[in-house]
Design a protein around this motif. Sequence first.
Motif, PDB file in Angstrom:
ATOM      1  N   VAL A   1      -8.746  -5.580   1.877  1.00  0.00           N
ATOM      2  CA  VAL A   1      -8.862  -6.178   0.551  1.00  0.00           C
ATOM      3  C   VAL A   1      -7.594  -6.951   0.205  1.00  0.00           C
ATOM      4  O   VAL A   1      -7.650  -8.072  -0.333  1.00  0.00           O
ATOM      5  CB  VAL A   1      -9.169  -5.103  -0.508  1.00  0.00           C
ATOM      6  CG1 VAL A   1      -9.028  -5.666  -1.919  1.00  0.00           C
ATOM      7  CG2 VAL A   1     -10.588  -4.559  -0.311  1.00  0.00           C
TER       8      VAL A   1
ATOM      9  N   VAL B   1      -3.685  -4.769  -7.101  1.00  0.00           N
ATOM     10  CA  VAL B   1      -4.819  -4.328  -6.284  1.00  0.00           C
ATOM     11  C   VAL B   1      -4.457  -3.067  -5.509  1.00  0.00           C
ATOM     12  O   VAL B   1      -5.249  -2.119  -5.418  1.00  0.00           O
ATOM     13  CB  VAL B   1      -5.258  -5.454  -5.324  1.00  0.00           C
ATOM     14  CG1 VAL B   1      -6.229  -4.920  -4.272  1.00  0.00           C
ATOM     15  CG2 VAL B   1      -5.910  -6.581  -6.099  1.00  0.00           C
ATOM     16  N   ALA B   2      -3.243  -3.034  -4.947  1.00  0.00           N
ATOM     17  CA  ALA B   2      -2.806  -1.847  -4.206  1.00  0.00           C
ATOM     18  C   ALA B   2      -2.769  -0.621  -5.107  1.00  0.00           C
ATOM     19  O   ALA B   2      -3.122   0.487  -4.686  1.00  0.00           O
ATOM     20  CB  ALA B   2      -1.429  -2.103  -3.593  1.00  0.00           C
TER      21      ALA B   2
ATOM     22  N   ILE C   1     -12.890  -3.301  -7.552  1.00  0.00           N
ATOM     23  CA  ILE C   1     -11.555  -3.896  -7.476  1.00  0.00           C
ATOM     24  C   ILE C   1     -11.650  -5.397  -7.205  1.00  0.00           C
ATOM     25  O   ILE C   1     -10.938  -6.206  -7.821  1.00  0.00           O
ATOM     26  CB  ILE C   1     -10.715  -3.196  -6.381  1.00  0.00           C
ATOM     27  CG1 ILE C   1     -10.366  -1.771  -6.826  1.00  0.00           C
ATOM     28  CG2 ILE C   1      -9.444  -3.989  -6.087  1.00  0.00           C
ATOM     29  CD1 ILE C   1      -9.701  -0.936  -5.751  1.00  0.00           C
TER      30      ILE C   1
ATOM     31  N   LYS D   1     -15.625   1.642  -5.115  1.00  0.00           N
ATOM     32  CA  LYS D   1     -14.308   1.326  -5.659  1.00  0.00           C
ATOM     33  C   LYS D   1     -13.846  -0.062  -5.221  1.00  0.00           C
ATOM     34  O   LYS D   1     -13.339  -0.843  -6.035  1.00  0.00           O
ATOM     35  CB  LYS D   1     -13.303   2.393  -5.223  1.00  0.00           C
ATOM     36  CG  LYS D   1     -11.909   2.184  -5.787  1.00  0.00           C
ATOM     37  CD  LYS D   1     -11.065   3.465  -5.720  1.00  0.00           C
ATOM     38  CE  LYS D   1     -10.780   3.902  -4.318  1.00  0.00           C
ATOM     39  NZ  LYS D   1      -9.812   5.027  -4.270  1.00  0.00           N
ATOM     40  N   LEU D   2     -14.035  -0.394  -3.955  1.00  0.00           N
ATOM     41  CA  LEU D   2     -13.553  -1.704  -3.487  1.00  0.00           C
ATOM     42  C   LEU D   2     -14.361  -2.844  -4.096  1.00  0.00           C
ATOM     43  O   LEU D   2     -13.816  -3.928  -4.350  1.00  0.00           O
ATOM     44  CB  LEU D   2     -13.543  -1.762  -1.963  1.00  0.00           C
ATOM     45  CG  LEU D   2     -14.849  -1.910  -1.167  1.00  0.00           C
ATOM     46  CD1 LEU D   2     -15.264  -3.361  -1.021  1.00  0.00           C
ATOM     47  CD2 LEU D   2     -14.687  -1.282   0.229  1.00  0.00           C
TER      48      LEU D   2
ATOM     49  N   ALA E   1      -6.264   0.616  -5.618  1.00  0.00           N
ATOM     50  CA  ALA E   1      -6.832   1.200  -4.395  1.00  0.00           C
ATOM     51  C   ALA E   1      -6.481   2.680  -4.262  1.00  0.00           C
ATOM     52  O   ALA E   1      -7.185   3.424  -3.567  1.00  0.00           O
ATOM     53  CB  ALA E   1      -6.334   0.437  -3.173  1.00  0.00           C
TER      54      ALA E   1
ATOM     55  N   TRP F   1      -9.887  -0.201   4.652  1.00  0.00           N
ATOM     56  CA  TRP F   1     -10.447  -1.120   3.660  1.00  0.00           C
ATOM     57  C   TRP F   1      -9.389  -1.604   2.672  1.00  0.00           C
ATOM     58  O   TRP F   1      -9.479  -2.730   2.168  1.00  0.00           O
ATOM     59  CB  TRP F   1     -11.614  -0.478   2.916  1.00  0.00           C
ATOM     60  CG  TRP F   1     -11.278   0.648   1.971  1.00  0.00           C
ATOM     61  CD1 TRP F   1     -11.309   1.979   2.233  1.00  0.00           C
ATOM     62  CD2 TRP F   1     -10.858   0.522   0.604  1.00  0.00           C
ATOM     63  NE1 TRP F   1     -10.930   2.706   1.117  1.00  0.00           N
ATOM     64  CE2 TRP F   1     -10.662   1.828   0.097  1.00  0.00           C
ATOM     65  CE3 TRP F   1     -10.636  -0.560  -0.248  1.00  0.00           C
ATOM     66  CZ2 TRP F   1     -10.251   2.088  -1.213  1.00  0.00           C
ATOM     67  CZ3 TRP F   1     -10.218  -0.313  -1.551  1.00  0.00           C
ATOM     68  CH2 TRP F   1     -10.033   0.988  -2.021  1.00  0.00           C
ATOM     69  N   ARG F   2      -8.387  -0.781   2.423  1.00  0.00           N
ATOM     70  CA  ARG F   2      -7.336  -1.177   1.484  1.00  0.00           C
ATOM     71  C   ARG F   2      -6.545  -2.370   2.030  1.00  0.00           C
ATOM     72  O   ARG F   2      -6.248  -3.327   1.302  1.00  0.00           O
ATOM     73  CB  ARG F   2      -6.402   0.010   1.223  1.00  0.00           C
ATOM     74  CG  ARG F   2      -7.111   1.216   0.607  1.00  0.00           C
ATOM     75  CD  ARG F   2      -6.244   2.462   0.704  1.00  0.00           C
ATOM     76  NE  ARG F   2      -6.919   3.626   0.176  1.00  0.00           N
ATOM     77  CZ  ARG F   2      -7.812   4.359   0.855  1.00  0.00           C
ATOM     78  NH1 ARG F   2      -8.117   4.030   2.099  1.00  0.00           N
ATOM     79  NH2 ARG F   2      -8.392   5.412   0.305  1.00  0.00           N
TER      80      ARG F   2
ATOM     81  N   ASP G   1     -15.539   5.108  -1.794  1.00  0.00           N
ATOM     82  CA  ASP G   1     -14.575   4.030  -1.588  1.00  0.00           C
ATOM     83  C   ASP G   1     -15.247   2.667  -1.621  1.00  0.00           C
ATOM     84  O   ASP G   1     -14.648   1.680  -2.071  1.00  0.00           O
ATOM     85  CB  ASP G   1     -13.849   4.217  -0.253  1.00  0.00           C
ATOM     86  CG  ASP G   1     -12.744   5.264  -0.322  1.00  0.00           C
ATOM     87  OD1 ASP G   1     -12.302   5.581  -1.438  1.00  0.00           O
ATOM     88  OD2 ASP G   1     -12.318   5.745   0.737  1.00  0.00           O
TER      89      ASP G   1
ATOM     90  N   LEU H   1       0.830  -1.207   0.000  1.00  0.00           N
ATOM     91  CA  LEU H   1       0.000   0.000   0.000  1.00  0.00           C
ATOM     92  C   LEU H   1       0.863   1.254   0.000  1.00  0.00           C
ATOM     93  O   LEU H   1       0.549   2.228  -0.698  1.00  0.00           O
ATOM     94  CB  LEU H   1      -0.928  -0.004   1.210  1.00  0.00           C
ATOM     95  CG  LEU H   1      -2.020  -1.076   1.219  1.00  0.00           C
ATOM     96  CD1 LEU H   1      -2.748  -1.091   2.560  1.00  0.00           C
ATOM     97  CD2 LEU H   1      -3.009  -0.846   0.085  1.00  0.00           C
TER      98      LEU H   1
END
Length: 466
Positions: free
Chosen positions: A249, A50-51, A302, A298-299, A54, A245-246, A295, A21
Motif C-alpha cells: 500500500v 497511511v503507515a 485506508i 482495513k486496506l 496500517a 500488504w502494508r 486486514d 512501517l
Amino acid sequence: MTHASPDSPDWLDAARLQDALDRHRREDAGRIAEILAKARELKGLDGDEVAALAALDRPDLLAELFATARAVKEAIYGRRMVFFAPLYISNLCGNECLYCAFRASNNSVIRHTLNQEEIAREVEILIEQGHKRVLMVAGESYRGGFEYVLDSIATIYSVKRANGAIRRVNANLAPLTVDQFRALHGAGIGTYQLFQETYHRETYAACHPRGQKADFNWRVTAFDRAMEAGIDDVGMGVLFGLADWRFEVLALMSHIAHLEERFGVGCHTISVPRLEPAIGSAMATHPPVPVSDADFKKLVAILRLAVPYTGLIMSTRESAAMRRETYALGVSQISAGSRTNPGGYAAAEQFESSQFQLGDHRSLEEVVQDIAAMGYIPSFCTACYRVGRTGGDFMDLAKTGDIKAKCAPNAVGTFLEYLLDYAGPDTLAEGERRIAAEIAAMAPEEQRVARRLADMVRAGKRDVFC
C-alpha cells in the motif's frame, strides 16, 4: 518484442517505506484521530499517515476508520456503484508468473485465443445482459501481434444490438512502448489498467522467473510511457498475498505521488485483488503472505482515505459476502457476472481455462438487485469518457467532491435505462424504489437534472447524460 529496460525508478525507495512501517508499529489513538479528521476534509493522506493507519488493531479505532471511509466515499461519489464486466480475449502468455494459471509452462490450462467473430459473440451477450463498459483482458502473448489487440477493440465497439452497445472499452494489457500506447489511445480506450502485482523487488523476482514480465523496471514504468503517449486515465493494482500488504500500500502511494508530480494527475482507479486458487498453481492456492479478511477490509478503507478521488474496484475474485462488506468501506466500482476464461460468456465458465477461481458467481441482475436493496444506486455511466472529462479534468472535480453533481444524476439515468431494457419484475420494482429514494436525497439542482434524464429515458431516449 524486445526493449531496453529503463533505469530503476528513484521514487520507489523500499528502505524508506519499511522505515515508515517500523516507526508506526504501535497504535497512537491521538494521532489516529488527527489523521481521520484530515481524511474527512478529502485532502488525502501521506505515507506516514497511511503507515499509522496500517497499525490499527483496536475495534473502536477500526470502526472509526471504516465510518470515515464510508463518509469520504459518499462525499465524493455518493452511493453510486459503477458496473463493468471483464472480457478475456486470450489466455496465451509468454510469462512464467508462478501464481497465474496462464503462465507459459502450465500444461493444465486449456488455451484459447478468440477470433474476431468469437469476440463479437461475447460482446453481444454482454450487451444483452445490460453491460455498457467492458475491461478487455489478454495474456502477454497475442496471435497476430499487437494489431490483434487493436482489431479486438474495434470489434467490441462495432457490435450493435437493438437494446444497446458497449460504450467504453478499458484495457488490461502488458506494458507497451510509447508508440504502442499512442495506438492504444487512438483506438479509443478509456482506462489503461496494469497491476504491478508486487512492488517488493525480491518477491517480484521470485514470482516472475522468466518472460518479459521478469523485467521489474519495464513494468513499473509502464504508466509513465502511457501518459507520455496521451493516456491520462490509468488503473493500478497490487496482487495482495505475495508480500506484506502494508508495504504494498505504501509503495502504491509512492507510485501515485510520482505520477502526480510528473504528470499532474494520479491514477483513475485502484484494484485490490487477493490471490485466489488457479489451476496448476500451488502459490495461488497457498499465498506466500496471505491477507486476512480483517486486514483486507482495513486496506480497502485506508486506500479510500489515502486517495479519496480514486475509484476503488472490487472484482468477483471475492465472495458475495466479502464484496457486500467492502461496499461500505469505499468501493465505487464492481464487476458482475464475470468470466475469466476466453469464450466464457458464449459457452460457460470453465475453471480449466480461467485465470483464477471466482468467488462471486451471481449474474449481473442478481448483483444489481442486491446492490439496490442495500441502498446503493447501480450505475452504467460512461459520461466522463464521452465528454473528455478524464485525467486532470476529472481529478479537478473529484478532489473537490464536485464530481458527485455529475455522477449522481447520470447514475439514475443509466440505472433506469437498465431497469426498463433488461430487468425482471422484481428487480424493476426494487430499482424504482431506489431511484425514488436517491432523487429525494439529492440537492435541488441535482434533483432537477436527474428528473430530466429520467424523463428522457422513460420517453424512450437512451444514452443520455450530463
